[in-house]
Structures are given as C-alpha cells and as structure tokens.
Scaffold this active site. Structure first.
Site, PDB file in Angstrom:
ATOM      1  N   TYR A   1     -41.775   4.194  36.387  1.00 48.61           N
ATOM      2  CA  TYR A   1     -41.173   3.371  35.192  1.00 48.61           C
ATOM      3  C   TYR A   1     -41.257   1.872  35.676  1.00 48.61           C
ATOM      4  O   TYR A   1     -41.072   0.997  34.629  1.00 48.61           O
ATOM      5  CB  TYR A   1     -39.630   3.706  34.752  1.00 48.61           C
ATOM      6  CG  TYR A   1     -39.523   5.105  34.223  1.00 48.61           C
ATOM      7  CD1 TYR A   1     -40.180   5.671  32.993  1.00 48.61           C
ATOM      8  CD2 TYR A   1     -38.876   6.027  34.774  1.00 48.61           C
ATOM      9  CE1 TYR A   1     -40.301   6.902  32.715  1.00 48.61           C
ATOM     10  CE2 TYR A   1     -38.840   7.284  34.478  1.00 48.61           C
ATOM     11  CZ  TYR A   1     -39.321   7.810  33.242  1.00 48.61           C
ATOM     12  OH  TYR A   1     -39.399   9.195  33.246  1.00 48.61           O
TER      13      TYR A   1
ATOM     14  N   HIS B   1     -40.391  -0.289  28.360  1.00 55.07           N
ATOM     15  CA  HIS B   1     -39.344   0.133  28.206  1.00 55.07           C
ATOM     16  C   HIS B   1     -38.258  -0.530  29.092  1.00 55.07           C
ATOM     17  O   HIS B   1     -37.043  -0.562  28.856  1.00 55.07           O
ATOM     18  CB  HIS B   1     -39.339   1.636  28.198  1.00 55.07           C
ATOM     19  CG  HIS B   1     -38.326   2.055  27.089  1.00 55.07           C
ATOM     20  ND1 HIS B   1     -37.723   1.642  26.109  1.00 55.07           N
ATOM     21  CD2 HIS B   1     -37.650   3.473  27.204  1.00 55.07           C
ATOM     22  CE1 HIS B   1     -37.153   2.302  25.296  1.00 55.07           C
ATOM     23  NE2 HIS B   1     -37.091   3.441  26.081  1.00 55.07           N
TER      24      HIS B   1
ATOM     25  N   ASN C   1     -32.440   4.332  21.220  1.00 53.50           N
ATOM     26  CA  ASN C   1     -31.595   5.302  21.791  1.00 53.50           C
ATOM     27  C   ASN C   1     -30.503   4.614  23.051  1.00 53.50           C
ATOM     28  O   ASN C   1     -29.273   5.185  23.023  1.00 53.50           O
ATOM     29  CB  ASN C   1     -32.267   6.439  22.564  1.00 53.50           C
ATOM     30  CG  ASN C   1     -32.854   7.291  21.905  1.00 53.50           C
ATOM     31  OD1 ASN C   1     -32.767   7.639  20.477  1.00 53.50           O
ATOM     32  ND2 ASN C   1     -34.158   7.760  21.942  1.00 53.50           N
TER      33      ASN C   1
ATOM     34  N   ASN D   1     -31.493   6.688  27.646  1.00 53.24           N
ATOM     35  CA  ASN D   1     -30.828   7.365  26.505  1.00 53.24           C
ATOM     36  C   ASN D   1     -29.093   7.760  27.236  1.00 53.24           C
ATOM     37  O   ASN D   1     -28.244   8.044  26.226  1.00 53.24           O
ATOM     38  CB  ASN D   1     -31.315   8.645  26.349  1.00 53.24           C
ATOM     39  CG  ASN D   1     -32.644   8.509  25.662  1.00 53.24           C
ATOM     40  OD1 ASN D   1     -33.254   7.518  25.405  1.00 53.24           O
ATOM     41  ND2 ASN D   1     -33.393   9.858  25.446  1.00 53.24           N
TER      42      ASN D   1
ATOM     43  N   TYR E   1     -30.595   6.404  33.064  1.00 58.86           N
ATOM     44  CA  TYR E   1     -31.965   6.486  32.199  1.00 58.86           C
ATOM     45  C   TYR E   1     -31.380   5.848  30.700  1.00 58.86           C
ATOM     46  O   TYR E   1     -30.480   5.742  30.437  1.00 58.86           O
ATOM     47  CB  TYR E   1     -32.616   7.578  32.143  1.00 58.86           C
ATOM     48  CG  TYR E   1     -33.022   8.314  33.002  1.00 58.86           C
ATOM     49  CD1 TYR E   1     -34.201   7.930  33.556  1.00 58.86           C
ATOM     50  CD2 TYR E   1     -32.494   9.084  34.112  1.00 58.86           C
ATOM     51  CE1 TYR E   1     -34.961   8.271  35.051  1.00 58.86           C
ATOM     52  CE2 TYR E   1     -32.884   9.613  35.320  1.00 58.86           C
ATOM     53  CZ  TYR E   1     -34.371   9.234  35.711  1.00 58.86           C
ATOM     54  OH  TYR E   1     -34.684   9.488  37.104  1.00 58.86           O
TER      55      TYR E   1
END
Length: 242
Positions: A46, A51, A144, A98, A96
């Site tokens: 990531y 993001h 989220n 969420n 993460y």
C-alpha cells in the site's frame, strides 16, 4: 481548555518537586498535547498509493522536523514531536483504513485528549488532485476511515481532506484508483500537495482551524481577475492614454 497528557515521553510518573511541601509522588504533572493522525493502510503493497496520502503527510511532517524515533502502541505507529507549539503525536494507525477509529479512541482515552485536539488527514476522491478542505467537524462523506472514527468519538474533530482526484468510472474503478499508485505525470503535483498539506497542519497547530482554513482550495489557485477600470467622473470624457 485544551486536553492534557503526561510530560516527557508521556509516561505515567510523578513530575512534582520532591522538595515542595506536601508534594505527592503519586500525582502526575500533565501538559498539553495534540495529535495529527493520517489515515492509511499498513504494508509495502500500500506504500505510495492514493489511499495512503494521510500516511505520506505524516511522513512529510516527520521528515521536515527530523522526527525519527517511532514506537508501536494503541494500534498505531507513533512518534513524539516537540514542536514550537507544544508536544505533538504523529500517528499512523495499524488497523487499516476501515478500522482507523480503534487507534483514535485508544489514543484519546490514554492521553485524556479532546477530539478538538485531534487532526485527521484523509484522502478524498471527490476533490481534485491537491485540493485541500479543512473543517472543524462534519460528516464522513462516504469515507470508511472517517465513518469508523465517528462511530467511536462522534463528529466534533478537525479533519483535513486531501484531494486525490476521481476516476472516470465508479465501483471497481474507484477501488482501483484509491489503491493505485500515482502516475508519473502526477508526481510533481503530489510533492507540492504533500508540502502544502504539511504546511496546513503546522498552521493548525500554531493558530487553530479558522486560520488554517486559509489553505483550503485548489493546489494552485487561479490568478485573481483584473479589476475593471474605474469609470470617469461625471462630465469628464474618457480619453485614451497616448
């Protein structure tokens, strides 16, 4: 009144003057702290994705202020920064995107910090690349990570949205976009965006949300429109300059 936390490395220990009459060694001296938390996903896969722009802003702040010592606590990677405006925690949750609220809730509880002393930096695909939008509170707006934070501490905390641009499609196209890496033509703008976002976070520390909102808007605001010429006074004809 701002929130309070332990001085030094925020450890639970007595900081009273041992020689002071009636000094209680079980009483902790406390000081102010604020928290800047970037939302993102942990893992090399990531790193550098859209993001994770929240993490990238935290890294930019750590780089420019030479904050190099990171620890792991409260479901997050945390570094302490002694800024000119008091102690600051730079935070990258390990839950993460969420589950971002888990780290936020644990940090605020441990440090007895108020939501107003927390600044959350988050990506926003509804804003053009580099556009900033700082607000003192508000809704999750479909994100989220913000939704999870608000489910745990409410909506009354500052959030700094960083535009990552929107893809042409929806659904899977959006997922691929936010989890994708910056394209080569975008990289120059991304560097400028991270610098401007870090500047905004620093202004929030120094002067609060209202003043820091001066950074809101596109990465490169358009030049001001030229002012129209002043009309001639009544009875004076307009004479072009030679």
């Amino acid at each position: 009144m701002r929130s309070t936390v332990l001085t030094k490395a925020f450890k639970s220990r007595c900081m009273t003057d041992a020689g002071a009459p009636g000094a209680d060694r079980n009483v902790r001296t406390i000081t102010l702290v604020r928290i800047i938390l970037g939302i993102g996903n942990i893992g090399n896969q990531y790193t550098g994705t859209r993001h994770n722009v929240g993490f990238d802003v935290i890294d930019e702040l750590a780089r420019r202020h030479q904050v190099g010592s990171w620890g792991r606590k409260h479901h997050a990677q945390i570094a302490s920064w002694r800024s000119d405006h008091g102690p600051v925690l730079l935070v990258k949750p390990e839950t993460y995107v969420n589950g971002s609220g888990e780290a936020v809730q644990a940090l605020l509880a441990f440090h007895q910090a108020a939501p107003a002393d927390l600044l959350v930096v988050v990506d926003d695909l509804n804003l053009a690349l580099g556009t900033l939008r700082l607000r003192a509170d508000g809704s999750a707006g479909g994100h989220n990570g913000l939704r999870d934070i608000e489910s745990r501490i409410g909506t009354a905390y500052p959030r700094l949205r960083v535009g990552i641009g929107a893809p042409a499609g929806t659904g899977d196209a959006q997922i691929q976009h936010v989890l994708g890496r910056w394209s080569e033509p975008e990289r120059s703008d991304v560097r400028d965006m991270l610098a401007k976002t870090a500047n905004c976070a620093e202004r929030w520390l120094a002067d609060g949300v209202v003043v820091a909102c001066s950074f809101n808007g596109p990465l490169r605001p358009p030049p001001p429109k030229p002012k129209p010429p002043r009309p001639s006074p009544p009875g004076v004809p307009d004479v072009p300059l030679a």
